[in-house]
Design a protein around this motif. Structure first.
Motif, PDB file in Angstrom:
ATOM      1  N   HIS A   1      -5.952 -12.404  16.483  1.00 28.80           N
ATOM      2  CA  HIS A   1      -4.676 -12.102  17.139  1.00 28.80           C
ATOM      3  C   HIS A   1      -4.646 -12.735  18.527  1.00 28.80           C
TER       4      HIS A   1
ATOM      5  N   VAL B   1       3.123  -4.670   2.660  1.00 29.29           N
ATOM      6  CA  VAL B   1       2.221  -5.287   3.636  1.00 29.29           C
ATOM      7  C   VAL B   1       2.287  -6.813   3.587  1.00 29.29           C
TER       8      VAL B   1
ATOM      9  N   GLU C   1     -11.565 -12.133  12.333  1.00 27.51           N
ATOM     10  CA  GLU C   1     -11.832 -11.801  13.742  1.00 27.51           C
ATOM     11  C   GLU C   1     -13.329 -11.843  14.047  1.00 27.51           C
TER      12      GLU C   1
ATOM     13  N   PHE D   1       0.891  -1.162   0.000  1.00 28.05           N
ATOM     14  CA  PHE D   1       0.000   0.000   0.000  1.00 28.05           C
ATOM     15  C   PHE D   1       0.923   1.204   0.000  1.00 28.05           C
TER      16      PHE D   1
ATOM     17  N   PRO E   1       0.279 -10.232  15.320  1.00 33.91           N
ATOM     18  CA  PRO E   1      -0.039  -8.965  15.980  1.00 33.91           C
ATOM     19  C   PRO E   1      -0.738  -7.995  15.033  1.00 33.91           C
ATOM     20  N   SER E   2      -1.314  -6.975  15.610  1.00 33.65           N
ATOM     21  CA  SER E   2      -2.047  -5.975  14.831  1.00 33.65           C
ATOM     22  C   SER E   2      -1.154  -5.367  13.747  1.00 33.65           C
ATOM     23  N   GLY E   3      -1.688  -5.261  12.554  1.00 29.71           N
ATOM     24  CA  GLY E   3      -0.976  -4.590  11.468  1.00 29.71           C
ATOM     25  C   GLY E   3      -0.007  -5.475  10.706  1.00 29.71           C
ATOM     26  N   CYS E   4       0.040  -6.794  11.000  1.00 38.87           N
ATOM     27  CA  CYS E   4       1.046  -7.650  10.347  1.00 38.87           C
ATOM     28  C   CYS E   4       0.607  -8.098   8.952  1.00 38.87           C
ATOM     29  N   GLY E   5      -0.657  -7.832   8.577  1.00 35.74           N
ATOM     30  CA  GLY E   5      -1.092  -8.141   7.215  1.00 35.74           C
ATOM     31  C   GLY E   5      -2.133  -9.249   7.113  1.00 35.74           C
ATOM     32  N   LYS E   6      -2.691  -9.672   8.238  1.00 40.90           N
ATOM     33  CA  LYS E   6      -3.639 -10.799   8.230  1.00 40.90           C
ATOM     34  C   LYS E   6      -4.866 -10.497   7.370  1.00 40.90           C
ATOM     35  N   THR E   7      -5.498  -9.335   7.633  1.00 40.99           N
ATOM     36  CA  THR E   7      -6.709  -8.992   6.892  1.00 40.99           C
ATOM     37  C   THR E   7      -6.403  -8.813   5.411  1.00 40.99           C
ATOM     38  N   THR E   8      -5.264  -8.225   5.110  1.00 45.79           N
ATOM     39  CA  THR E   8      -4.896  -8.015   3.707  1.00 45.79           C
ATOM     40  C   THR E   8      -4.744  -9.367   2.997  1.00 45.79           C
TER      41      THR E   8
HETATM   42  P1  ATP Z   1      -5.388  -6.009  12.648  1.00 45.08           P
HETATM   43  O1  ATP Z   1      -5.163  -7.251  13.477  1.00 45.08           O
HETATM   44  O2  ATP Z   1      -5.123  -4.767  13.422  1.00 45.08           O
HETATM   45  O3  ATP Z   1      -6.692  -6.007  11.907  1.00 45.08           O
HETATM   46  P2  ATP Z   1      -3.913  -6.971  10.326  1.00 45.08           P
HETATM   47  O4  ATP Z   1      -2.820  -7.905  10.681  1.00 45.08           O
HETATM   48  O5  ATP Z   1      -5.176  -7.547   9.832  1.00 45.08           O
HETATM   49  O6  ATP Z   1      -4.195  -5.976  11.531  1.00 45.08           O
HETATM   50  P3  ATP Z   1      -3.940  -5.412   7.922  1.00 45.08           P
HETATM   51  O7  ATP Z   1      -5.293  -4.856   8.193  1.00 45.08           O
HETATM   52  O8  ATP Z   1      -3.797  -6.409   6.846  1.00 45.08           O
HETATM   53  O9  ATP Z   1      -3.291  -5.971   9.248  1.00 45.08           O
HETATM   54  O10 ATP Z   1      -2.992  -4.171   7.620  1.00 45.08           O
HETATM   55  C1  ATP Z   1      -1.592  -4.330   7.369  1.00 45.08           C
HETATM   56  C2  ATP Z   1      -0.966  -2.967   7.109  1.00 45.08           C
HETATM   57  O11 ATP Z   1      -1.475  -2.444   5.895  1.00 45.08           O
HETATM   58  C3  ATP Z   1      -1.279  -1.931   8.176  1.00 45.08           C
HETATM   59  O12 ATP Z   1      -0.138  -1.149   8.361  1.00 45.08           O
HETATM   60  C4  ATP Z   1      -2.391  -1.123   7.558  1.00 45.08           C
HETATM   61  O13 ATP Z   1      -2.379   0.186   8.049  1.00 45.08           O
HETATM   62  C5  ATP Z   1      -2.061  -1.183   6.090  1.00 45.08           C
HETATM   63  N1  ATP Z   1      -3.252  -1.098   5.225  1.00 45.08           N
HETATM   64  C6  ATP Z   1      -4.264  -1.973   5.199  1.00 45.08           C
HETATM   65  N2  ATP Z   1      -5.191  -1.635   4.270  1.00 45.08           N
HETATM   66  C7  ATP Z   1      -4.725  -0.497   3.705  1.00 45.08           C
HETATM   67  C8  ATP Z   1      -5.204   0.365   2.662  1.00 45.08           C
HETATM   68  N3  ATP Z   1      -6.349   0.113   2.007  1.00 45.08           N
HETATM   69  N4  ATP Z   1      -4.453   1.439   2.338  1.00 45.08           N
HETATM   70  C9  ATP Z   1      -3.278   1.700   2.969  1.00 45.08           C
HETATM   71  N5  ATP Z   1      -2.771   0.928   3.945  1.00 45.08           N
HETATM   72  C10 ATP Z   1      -3.468  -0.163   4.314  1.00 45.08           C
END
Ligand code: ATP
Length: 373
Positions: free
Chosen positions: A194, A21, A161, A16, A40-47
């Motif tokens: 998480h 990511v 989640e 991104f 952990p939060s922000g590691c890219g799971k949702t992506t």
């Molecule tokens: P959480 O447990 O907090 O949901 P996560 O592990 O699911 O976190 P992601 O949501 O995949 O993490 O996000 C990974 C990184 O990508 C984060 O730094 C987030 O800010 C960034 N990110 C996610 N979606 C976008 C987007 N559409 N545009 C820019 N950055 C993004």
């Protein structure tokens, strides 16, 4: 559900802007199994989940379901044609539609009402089709979201989640219900969390993510007993990381000799889970803290010859703060990492290491005498 399908994520990378990511992520999911994505939060799971669903387009890599390429540099199958169901964190129910209309939303317009009723019955909500979502409990709303994802009979179910909106008691109950349902249906599922306990309970396998990469994917017991790095060891449970000296299949540590799973020499970092350590009445350290959990008690003991270690005893508290005791290893063979590799492994996890759960990293002189009765 239709026949469960295997999922393959192969070398997927996603940025991104300037943020990398996903870094060449590969994730195999066997048909009919549940894989928990833990990190952990922000590691890219949702992506990663959104990439499988076709809601994100990666710069590189492939996504296949049952061998069919859905995403690649030359192929793009839109989300609605992937036969992938998704349950989101906030469940995303339509507040102005009845439960039945919510569940039927993804079905063809002429789908018989019996189809919706069957799915509602499957998730234990029979007879509630005419209700509005706001009149249901949190656990029931969660099941409506699950029913809606299952109604079009997807080949794969993705859950992001799904229990995070529930309070602790309900969460455990709904988690058990969903686990039972998914197991009964034999669904292929990828489940983001998480929460280590949740990942272990629901997952046939757990893929641990940190900094956009999968650090280790394995069955929960393998992750717990043979974590790939000290960081994984701390992330999937309470862990003492004790400095020692490898002497082949054992290491000399501040907690006495520790049998090792693999041969090691030189300075090593040994993983000693609290339940592998026993406390004894020997004048070698001081009880700093007593944590009574009902089913067991954890003692934090400040050893004279090294820093603090945590030991778990399956009984009511026997020692009190200030008592003089020792701690000795009395468990199964342990994992040990060369001290330099352990350091770099922590670095590998990057910012994720700050998210570990206050577990203890200890070192002490391996030469210190550890009197064990
Ligand atoms: P959480 O447990 O907090 O949901 P996560 O592990 O699911 O976190 P992601 O949501 O995949 O993490 O996000 C990974 C990184 O990508 C984060 O730094 C987030 O800010 C960034 N990110 C996610 N979606 C976008 C987007 N559409 N545009 C820019 N950055 C993004």
């Amino acid at each position: 559900m239709s026949e469960p399908a295997a999922v393959e994520v192969i070398d997927v990378s996603k940025r991104f802007g300037t943020t990398h990511v996903l870094r060449s992520v590969s994730l195999p999911v066997a048909a009919g199994t549940i894989v928990s994505l833990l990190g952990p939060s922000g590691c890219g799971k949702t992506t990663l989940l959104r990439t499988i669903a076709g809601l994100e387009r990666p710069e590189a890599g492939e996504v296949r379901v049952d061998g069919r390429v859905l995403t690649s540099s030359t192929t793009w199958v839109p989300p609605e044609r992937r036969r992938i169901g998704m349950v989101f964190q906030d469940w995303a129910l339509f507040p102005h539609l009845t439960v039945a209309a919510n569940v039927g939303y993804g079905l063809p317009r002429r789908a018989p009402a019996a189809d919706v009723d069957a799915v509602l019955a499957m998730v234990g909500l029979d007879g509630l089709g005419d209700r509005m979502p706001s009149t249901l409990s949190g656990g029931q709303q969660q099941r409506v979201a699950l029913a809606r994802a299952l109604a079009p009979r997807p080949a794969v179910l993705l859950l992001d989640e799904p229990f995070s909106n529930l309070d602790t008691a309900l969460r455990v109950q709904v988690r058990a219900e969903v686990h039972q349902l998914l197991t009964r249906l034999g669904v292929t599922a990828v489940f983001v969390t998480h929460d280590q306990a949740e990942a272990f309970v629901l997952g046939d396998e757990v893929a641990v993510m940190a900094g956009g990469a999968i650090v280790q994917q394995a069955a929960p017991a393998v992750l717990y007993e043979r974590p790939a790095t000290p960081w994984v060891a701390q992330f999937v449970g309470d862990a003492n990381l004790i400095e020692g000296r490898g002497e082949g299949r054992r290491a000399a540590t501040v907690c006495g000799p520790v049998p090792l799973l693999d041969e090691a020499h030189g300075v090593v970092t040994v993983l000693a889970r609290p339940e592998e350590l026993v406390v004894a009445d020997v004048d070698a350290g001081t009880v700093e803290l007593v944590e009574y959990y009902g089913h067991d008690t954890v003692y934090a003991v400040d050893l004279d010859a090294g820093p603090s270690v945590r030991a778990r005893a399956g009984s009511a508290p026997r020692w009190r703060r200030g008592d003089r005791v020792t701690v000795a290893h009395s468990g199964r063979p342990a994992v040990a990492w060369p001290a330099d590799a352990a350091g770099s492994a922590d670095t590998l996890a990057g910012s994720a290491s700050t998210a570990s759960r206050g577990d203890t990293t200890v070192s002490g002189s391996p030469d210190a005498p550890t009197p064990v009765p």
